[in-house]
Design a protein around this motif. Structure first.
Motif, mmCIF file in Angstrom:
data_model
loop_
_atom_site.group_PDB
_atom_site.id
_atom_site.type_symbol
_atom_site.label_atom_id
_atom_site.label_comp_id
_atom_site.label_asym_id
_atom_site.label_seq_id
_atom_site.Cartn_x
_atom_site.Cartn_y
_atom_site.Cartn_z
ATOM 1 N N GLU A 162 0.835 -1.202 0.000
ATOM 2 C CA GLU A 162 0.000 0.000 0.000
ATOM 3 C C GLU A 162 0.873 1.257 0.000
ATOM 4 O O GLU A 162 0.581 2.231 -0.699
ATOM 5 C CB GLU A 162 -0.911 -0.018 1.229
ATOM 6 N N ILE A 279 -11.682 -7.894 2.705
ATOM 7 C CA ILE A 279 -12.187 -7.842 1.337
ATOM 8 C C ILE A 279 -13.696 -8.067 1.267
ATOM 9 O O ILE A 279 -14.354 -7.607 0.324
ATOM 10 C CB ILE A 279 -11.453 -8.889 0.453
ATOM 11 N N THR A 283 -15.948 -5.477 -0.722
ATOM 12 C CA THR A 283 -16.579 -5.900 -1.979
ATOM 13 C C THR A 283 -18.038 -5.455 -2.042
ATOM 14 O O THR A 283 -18.498 -4.969 -3.083
ATOM 15 C CB THR A 283 -16.482 -7.429 -2.131
ATOM 16 N N ASN A 286 -18.141 -1.706 -2.558
ATOM 17 C CA ASN A 286 -17.802 -1.390 -3.953
ATOM 18 C C ASN A 286 -18.987 -1.663 -4.882
ATOM 19 O O ASN A 286 -19.197 -0.935 -5.862
ATOM 20 C CB ASN A 286 -16.591 -2.210 -4.406
ATOM 21 N N LEU A 303 -10.805 2.064 -1.482
ATOM 22 C CA LEU A 303 -11.586 0.932 -1.980
ATOM 23 C C LEU A 303 -10.796 0.083 -2.971
ATOM 24 O O LEU A 303 -11.116 -1.083 -3.185
ATOM 25 C CB LEU A 303 -12.877 1.437 -2.623
ATOM 26 N N ASN A 304 -9.764 0.643 -3.584
ATOM 27 C CA ASN A 304 -8.922 -0.096 -4.534
ATOM 28 C C ASN A 304 -7.493 0.449 -4.473
ATOM 29 O O ASN A 304 -7.021 1.071 -5.425
ATOM 30 C CB ASN A 304 -9.474 0.042 -5.959
ATOM 31 N N HIS A 306 -4.550 -1.102 -4.371
ATOM 32 C CA HIS A 306 -3.525 -1.884 -5.058
ATOM 33 C C HIS A 306 -4.227 -2.967 -5.884
ATOM 34 O O HIS A 306 -5.431 -3.210 -5.708
ATOM 35 C CB HIS A 306 -2.533 -2.507 -4.070
ATOM 36 N N PRO A 307 -3.513 -3.636 -6.797
ATOM 37 C CA PRO A 307 -4.156 -4.611 -7.686
ATOM 38 C C PRO A 307 -4.866 -5.724 -6.917
ATOM 39 O O PRO A 307 -4.314 -6.316 -5.984
ATOM 40 C CB PRO A 307 -2.985 -5.172 -8.500
ATOM 41 N N LEU A 308 -6.080 -6.022 -7.347
ATOM 42 C CA LEU A 308 -6.874 -7.063 -6.705
ATOM 43 C C LEU A 308 -6.201 -8.418 -6.807
ATOM 44 O O LEU A 308 -6.348 -9.287 -5.936
ATOM 45 C CB LEU A 308 -8.262 -7.111 -7.354
ATOM 46 N N ARG A 313 -6.036 -8.027 0.662
ATOM 47 C CA ARG A 313 -7.102 -7.849 1.652
ATOM 48 C C ARG A 313 -7.898 -9.120 1.889
ATOM 49 O O ARG A 313 -8.846 -9.110 2.654
ATOM 50 C CB ARG A 313 -8.016 -6.701 1.204
#
Length: 316
Positions: A162, A279, A283, A286, A303-304, A306-308, A313
């Motif tokens: 992060e 997460i 989710t 989101n 809410l986002n 870093h890459p999912l 999370r």
């Protein structure tokens, strides 16, 4: 973000055979998982100093504030040459535009903390910092740094990544120019992310942004950057995440039904109790951000962050 983040790293963690015994310390999590999003700049202080592979082991001895780097058997002291090389190397690394560094734990040259330090009686304690790591962190005090072993802790790994992505976005903001508008935009998009790390630091940053008109741009951005990285280094907690999640829910008070609100509150409680990872409530929130096209929350990086695909999370 399509461009990989440039991160310095101890060479042995990428599988390079530069260790004192001729081996390596390949970390597949770092190389094969994080490597999809990070561009590594390898550094091996001992080999780059000119020491052979294999070689006699090194150790730190003496005072924690002024440790000496010596060979274990011969006792030869190479502190001076290593410090001189390290100062030269960090100067070269300025051109690499690094956003962080991953050090090899317990290394007398590259260990970030808790490296064995031997007293005059040959008794070790864990108060040492590797010679190169110390010079690097003094030269780049704001860059995120971490060690290989600590990256296998879910919360420490999530916090480090992060920090890397936040610092990368900050660099991109700087490239757009030192205007008050750019700073306000950056600060606004990071509001909830900063609250999850340090509400107090976020308040200090808010006061600084509010006073932007009274400061020179260079002073404003320098002070803001210091607070940004200070706040991001403070790790989120379940309590701080819950505060942010409840804050997010407040934006839907006129849109969600009673049942929908209750569902979110139940998931937040499950998260508090440790029954589900972060997460899960994220989710659902989101989903509502997209469903109700909530414009302010669409830009919130909390809410986002870093890459999912990293699934960070899923484990915190």
């Amino acid at each position: 973000m399509t461009e990989k983040i440039r991160v310095g790293i101890s060479s042995c963690l990428l599988g390079e055979k530069v260790r004192y015994d001729g081996g390596h310390k390949l970390d597949r999590l770092i190389r094969d998982t994080l490597g999809h999003f990070l561009e590594f700049v390898p550094v091996c202080p001992e080999v780059e100093l000119g020491l052979p592979t294999p070689r006699e082991t090194l150790r730190l001895v003496g005072d924690p504030e002024h440790p000496r780097l010596v060979f274990s058997r011969s006792g030869k002291d190479i502190t001076g040459p290593m410090e001189a090389w390290a100062r030269k190397r960090v100067g070269e690394l300025e051109a690499e535009q690094l956003c962080g560094f991953i050090f090899k734990s317990r290394s007398p040259s590259s260990g970030m903390e808790r490296v064995k330090l031997y007293d005059r009686n040959g008794v070790p304690n864990k108060q040492g910092v590797g010679v190169f790591a110390r010079v690097f962190m003094e030269h780049f005090p704001l860059l995120p740094v971490e060690e290989d072993g600590r990256l296998h802790d879910n919360r420490l790994r999530e916090n480090f990544i992060e920090c890397l992505f936040t610092f990368k976005r900050w660099r991109e903001a700087l490239a757009r120019g030192l205007s008050r508008g750019n700073l306000v935009d950056f600060h606004t998009r990071h509001k909830l992310l900063l609250l999850a790390h340090s509400p107090e630091t976020y308040r200090q940053m808010g006061k600084l942004v509010a006073a932007a008109g009274t400061l020179q741009p260079e002073t404003l951005y320098t002070q803001y950057e210091a607070l940004l990285m200070k706040g991001m280094r403070l790790k989120p907690t379940v309590k701080k995440h819950i505060n942010v999640l409840q804050h997010l829910l407040g934006y839907f008070k006129n849109q969600l039904s009673a049942d929908e609100k209750q569902e979110v509150l139940e998931l937040i409680e499950h998260y508090r109790l440790g029954h589900v990872p972060l997460i899960v409530p994220i989710t659902l929130i989101n989903h509502y951000v997209r469903k109700y096209a909530q414009p302010y929350l669409k830009q919130q990086l909390y809410l986002n962050p870093h890459p999912l695909e990293l699934q960070l999370r899923n484990h915190v």
